[in-house]
Design a protein around this motif. Sequence first.
Motif, PDB file in Angstrom:
ATOM      1  N   TYR A 207       0.755  -1.201  -0.035  1.00  0.00           N
ATOM      2  CA  TYR A 207      -0.002  -0.093  -0.048  1.00  0.00           C
ATOM      3  C   TYR A 207       0.897   1.451  -0.126  1.00  0.00           C
ATOM      4  O   TYR A 207       0.456   2.153   0.257  1.00  0.00           O
ATOM      5  CB  TYR A 207      -0.889  -0.062   1.270  1.00  0.00           C
ATOM      6  CG  TYR A 207      -0.296  -0.364   2.707  1.00  0.00           C
ATOM      7  CD1 TYR A 207       0.282   0.394   3.130  1.00  0.00           C
ATOM      8  CD2 TYR A 207      -0.634  -1.607   2.963  1.00  0.00           C
ATOM      9  CE1 TYR A 207       0.767   0.187   4.507  1.00  0.00           C
ATOM     10  CE2 TYR A 207       0.020  -2.022   4.389  1.00  0.00           C
ATOM     11  CZ  TYR A 207       0.794  -0.992   4.850  1.00  0.00           C
ATOM     12  OH  TYR A 207       1.205  -1.424   6.095  1.00  0.00           O
ATOM     13  N   ALA A 208       2.220   1.114  -0.242  1.00  0.00           N
ATOM     14  CA  ALA A 208       3.018   2.496  -0.598  1.00  0.00           C
ATOM     15  C   ALA A 208       2.485   3.294  -1.637  1.00  0.00           C
ATOM     16  O   ALA A 208       1.711   2.828  -2.461  1.00  0.00           O
ATOM     17  CB  ALA A 208       4.494   1.949  -0.994  1.00  0.00           C
ATOM     18  N   TYR A 209       2.723   4.698  -1.626  1.00  0.00           N
ATOM     19  CA  TYR A 209       2.106   5.493  -2.551  1.00  0.00           C
ATOM     20  C   TYR A 209       2.681   5.046  -4.074  1.00  0.00           C
ATOM     21  O   TYR A 209       3.770   5.241  -4.411  1.00  0.00           O
ATOM     22  CB  TYR A 209       2.355   6.962  -2.284  1.00  0.00           C
ATOM     23  CG  TYR A 209       1.752   7.706  -3.137  1.00  0.00           C
ATOM     24  CD1 TYR A 209       0.381   8.250  -3.181  1.00  0.00           C
ATOM     25  CD2 TYR A 209       2.388   8.370  -4.115  1.00  0.00           C
ATOM     26  CE1 TYR A 209      -0.088   9.135  -3.969  1.00  0.00           C
ATOM     27  CE2 TYR A 209       1.800   9.260  -4.991  1.00  0.00           C
ATOM     28  CZ  TYR A 209       0.612   9.617  -4.921  1.00  0.00           C
ATOM     29  OH  TYR A 209      -0.146  10.585  -5.702  1.00  0.00           O
ATOM     30  N   GLY A 210       1.725   4.801  -4.887  1.00  0.00           N
ATOM     31  CA  GLY A 210       2.114   4.627  -6.253  1.00  0.00           C
ATOM     32  C   GLY A 210       3.223   3.502  -6.294  1.00  0.00           C
ATOM     33  O   GLY A 210       3.026   2.499  -5.671  1.00  0.00           O
ATOM     34  N   ASP A 211       4.150   3.817  -7.225  1.00  0.00           N
ATOM     35  CA  ASP A 211       5.339   2.861  -7.236  1.00  0.00           C
ATOM     36  C   ASP A 211       6.693   3.592  -6.581  1.00  0.00           C
ATOM     37  O   ASP A 211       7.607   3.175  -7.148  1.00  0.00           O
ATOM     38  CB  ASP A 211       5.599   2.683  -8.856  1.00  0.00           C
ATOM     39  CG  ASP A 211       5.965   4.010  -9.778  1.00  0.00           C
ATOM     40  OD1 ASP A 211       5.733   5.093  -8.876  1.00  0.00           O
ATOM     41  OD2 ASP A 211       6.145   3.962 -10.856  1.00  0.00           O
ATOM     42  N   THR A 212       6.370   4.580  -5.749  1.00  0.00           N
ATOM     43  CA  THR A 212       7.496   5.243  -5.388  1.00  0.00           C
ATOM     44  C   THR A 212       8.059   4.230  -4.115  1.00  0.00           C
ATOM     45  O   THR A 212       9.178   4.598  -3.695  1.00  0.00           O
ATOM     46  CB  THR A 212       7.124   6.444  -4.484  1.00  0.00           C
ATOM     47  OG1 THR A 212       6.117   6.063  -3.509  1.00  0.00           O
ATOM     48  CG2 THR A 212       6.168   7.494  -5.543  1.00  0.00           C
ATOM     49  N   GLY A 220       0.164   5.778   6.367  1.00  0.00           N
ATOM     50  CA  GLY A 220       0.277   4.759   7.409  1.00  0.00           C
ATOM     51  C   GLY A 220      -0.660   4.968   8.518  1.00  0.00           C
ATOM     52  O   GLY A 220      -0.882   3.923   9.213  1.00  0.00           O
ATOM     53  N   THR A 221      -1.009   5.987   8.678  1.00  0.00           N
ATOM     54  CA  THR A 221      -2.248   6.320   9.931  1.00  0.00           C
ATOM     55  C   THR A 221      -3.224   5.480   9.559  1.00  0.00           C
ATOM     56  O   THR A 221      -3.900   4.848  10.303  1.00  0.00           O
ATOM     57  CB  THR A 221      -2.411   7.613   9.898  1.00  0.00           C
ATOM     58  OG1 THR A 221      -1.633   8.774  10.033  1.00  0.00           O
ATOM     59  CG2 THR A 221      -3.581   7.934  11.055  1.00  0.00           C
ATOM     60  N   GLU A 222      -3.591   5.240   8.217  1.00  0.00           N
ATOM     61  CA  GLU A 222      -4.897   4.327   7.657  1.00  0.00           C
ATOM     62  C   GLU A 222      -4.523   3.262   7.814  1.00  0.00           C
ATOM     63  O   GLU A 222      -5.390   2.238   8.328  1.00  0.00           O
ATOM     64  CB  GLU A 222      -5.451   4.922   6.309  1.00  0.00           C
ATOM     65  CG  GLU A 222      -5.962   6.439   6.221  1.00  0.00           C
ATOM     66  CD  GLU A 222      -6.152   6.895   4.786  1.00  0.00           C
ATOM     67  OE1 GLU A 222      -5.897   5.679   3.839  1.00  0.00           O
ATOM     68  OE2 GLU A 222      -6.776   7.779   4.689  1.00  0.00           O
ATOM     69  N   GLU A 223      -3.535   2.703   7.530  1.00  0.00           N
ATOM     70  CA  GLU A 223      -3.044   1.275   7.498  1.00  0.00           C
ATOM     71  C   GLU A 223      -2.294   0.767   8.761  1.00  0.00           C
ATOM     72  O   GLU A 223      -1.924  -0.567   8.783  1.00  0.00           O
ATOM     73  CB  GLU A 223      -2.180   1.160   5.990  1.00  0.00           C
ATOM     74  CG  GLU A 223      -2.655   1.500   4.895  1.00  0.00           C
ATOM     75  CD  GLU A 223      -3.825   0.340   4.561  1.00  0.00           C
ATOM     76  OE1 GLU A 223      -4.008  -0.763   5.038  1.00  0.00           O
ATOM     77  OE2 GLU A 223      -4.582   0.691   3.665  1.00  0.00           O
ATOM     78  N   PHE A 228      10.165   3.941  13.182  1.00  0.00           N
ATOM     79  CA  PHE A 228      10.808   4.775  14.059  1.00  0.00           C
ATOM     80  C   PHE A 228       9.836   5.608  15.015  1.00  0.00           C
ATOM     81  O   PHE A 228      10.200   6.863  14.949  1.00  0.00           O
ATOM     82  CB  PHE A 228      11.926   5.666  13.140  1.00  0.00           C
ATOM     83  CG  PHE A 228      12.982   5.083  12.607  1.00  0.00           C
ATOM     84  CD1 PHE A 228      14.335   4.947  13.407  1.00  0.00           C
ATOM     85  CD2 PHE A 228      13.157   4.568  11.426  1.00  0.00           C
ATOM     86  CE1 PHE A 228      15.359   4.129  12.845  1.00  0.00           C
ATOM     87  CE2 PHE A 228      14.003   3.814  10.777  1.00  0.00           C
ATOM     88  CZ  PHE A 228      15.132   3.625  11.471  1.00  0.00           C
ATOM     89  N   GLY A 229       8.931   4.904  15.398  1.00  0.00           N
ATOM     90  CA  GLY A 229       8.215   5.435  16.410  1.00  0.00           C
ATOM     91  C   GLY A 229       6.787   6.411  15.826  1.00  0.00           C
ATOM     92  O   GLY A 229       6.239   7.137  16.700  1.00  0.00           O
ATOM     93  N   GLY A 230       6.765   6.118  14.750  1.00  0.00           N
ATOM     94  CA  GLY A 230       5.692   7.203  14.006  1.00  0.00           C
ATOM     95  C   GLY A 230       5.323   6.388  12.951  1.00  0.00           C
ATOM     96  O   GLY A 230       5.815   5.511  12.061  1.00  0.00           O
ATOM     97  N   ASN A 231       3.865   7.163  12.368  1.00  0.00           N
ATOM     98  CA  ASN A 231       3.320   6.610  11.147  1.00  0.00           C
ATOM     99  C   ASN A 231       4.174   7.143   9.904  1.00  0.00           C
ATOM    100  O   ASN A 231       4.882   8.146   9.871  1.00  0.00           O
ATOM    101  CB  ASN A 231       1.927   7.132  10.885  1.00  0.00           C
ATOM    102  CG  ASN A 231       0.949   6.546  12.024  1.00  0.00           C
ATOM    103  OD1 ASN A 231       1.374   5.291  12.587  1.00  0.00           O
ATOM    104  ND2 ASN A 231       0.237   7.320  12.626  1.00  0.00           N
ATOM    105  N   GLY A 232       4.222   6.107   8.786  1.00  0.00           N
ATOM    106  CA  GLY A 232       4.897   6.472   7.732  1.00  0.00           C
ATOM    107  C   GLY A 232       6.330   6.340   7.581  1.00  0.00           C
ATOM    108  O   GLY A 232       7.011   5.897   8.641  1.00  0.00           O
ATOM    109  N   SER A 233       7.061   6.422   6.174  1.00  0.00           N
ATOM    110  CA  SER A 233       8.265   6.035   6.112  1.00  0.00           C
ATOM    111  C   SER A 233       9.217   7.278   6.523  1.00  0.00           C
ATOM    112  O   SER A 233       9.162   8.363   6.269  1.00  0.00           O
ATOM    113  CB  SER A 233       8.704   5.553   4.685  1.00  0.00           C
ATOM    114  OG  SER A 233       7.894   4.806   4.289  1.00  0.00           O
TER     115      SER A 233
END
Length: 340
Positions: A207-212, A220-223, A228-233
């Motif tokens: 579920y990463a954004y597109g092909d990035t 990340g909040t939705e999934e 490193f202690g937070g949502n997202g990469s």
Amino acid sequence: MTDEDGNTPDRPDDAPHDDVAPSGRGDVADDGAQRDESAVESPDPTDADEPVDALGAGEADDGDEAAETGEASDADEPAATDDSTATDDSTATDDSIRDADEDDHIPPSVAASRRESRRPRPQPGTRASDGDAGFITRFRTARSGPLLFIRETLYSALAVVAVGFLLFAISGVWPPMVAVESGSMEPEMYRGDLIFVTEEHRFTPDYAYGDTGVVTVEIGTEEGYRSFGGNGSVVIYAPPGRAGSPIIHRAHLHVEEGENWYDRADPAHMRADNCGELPNCPAPHAGFITKGDANGQYDQVTSVADTAGPVRPEWIRGSARLRIPYLGHIRLELAGALAG
């Protein structure tokens, strides 16, 4: 016996040669007595009253025969020695002739191998052995001196290179490790930490954004994806023309070219009342809006990257995966020494 006057001369009864006379061979008896005296230790003069040798005739004869036998043995010993020496010489000669004959009847390579095996070889660890050993052997077995230092240094360098190539094979990027230079990501990353980085598409959910290969804070909040202690990469990126080190920050949202992203952004991270008051709004090109966890504003509205705009996917060098505390200080000190 009597003397010329017919008188029997006085002879002491205790003379050692009295008992030898009955043999009938005075000369032999005398010789035997002399040999016996030379072979047997003379008695102590203080014991003159005791009989020395009360030998019978048969015993005297046996002594004579033993003495003669002994003399004969002594005389024969050199001959025996000569015979044994001659035998050894003839045996050695026969062996050498036999070896030469054998060498003539076998292939040259086998004969050369046998001759080589007969040569004495130096003991291991001696100077002769070290001189015969090749350079590779001496380099591999050296326990002191410059060869040991060069070998250990080379082994250490090879170990570092091997580990580096292993990490590269896993991460897919080079260098696979980066050092944190600032406190913008505290408390998850501190200055001097060493961060293991992978290519952004590796170990990333579908579920990463597109092909990035980047999971934004929104996704990340939705999934429920956290790092490193937070949502997202947390991504490592370098805008074009940047003179300093790459930036390691978290990706919050992805915007399209010309998009008014003010309404999608968190107002707490902007000091503006509308898109017109924000730098890079509307978005000059598609990309990610990023921010350090310890920073108060987005990178695109501050001097961090305001002139470059949203982070393009091609600017991203990888995603942070693992933190190793303190080891980054070594790299930072080396970089500072080389720069100075």
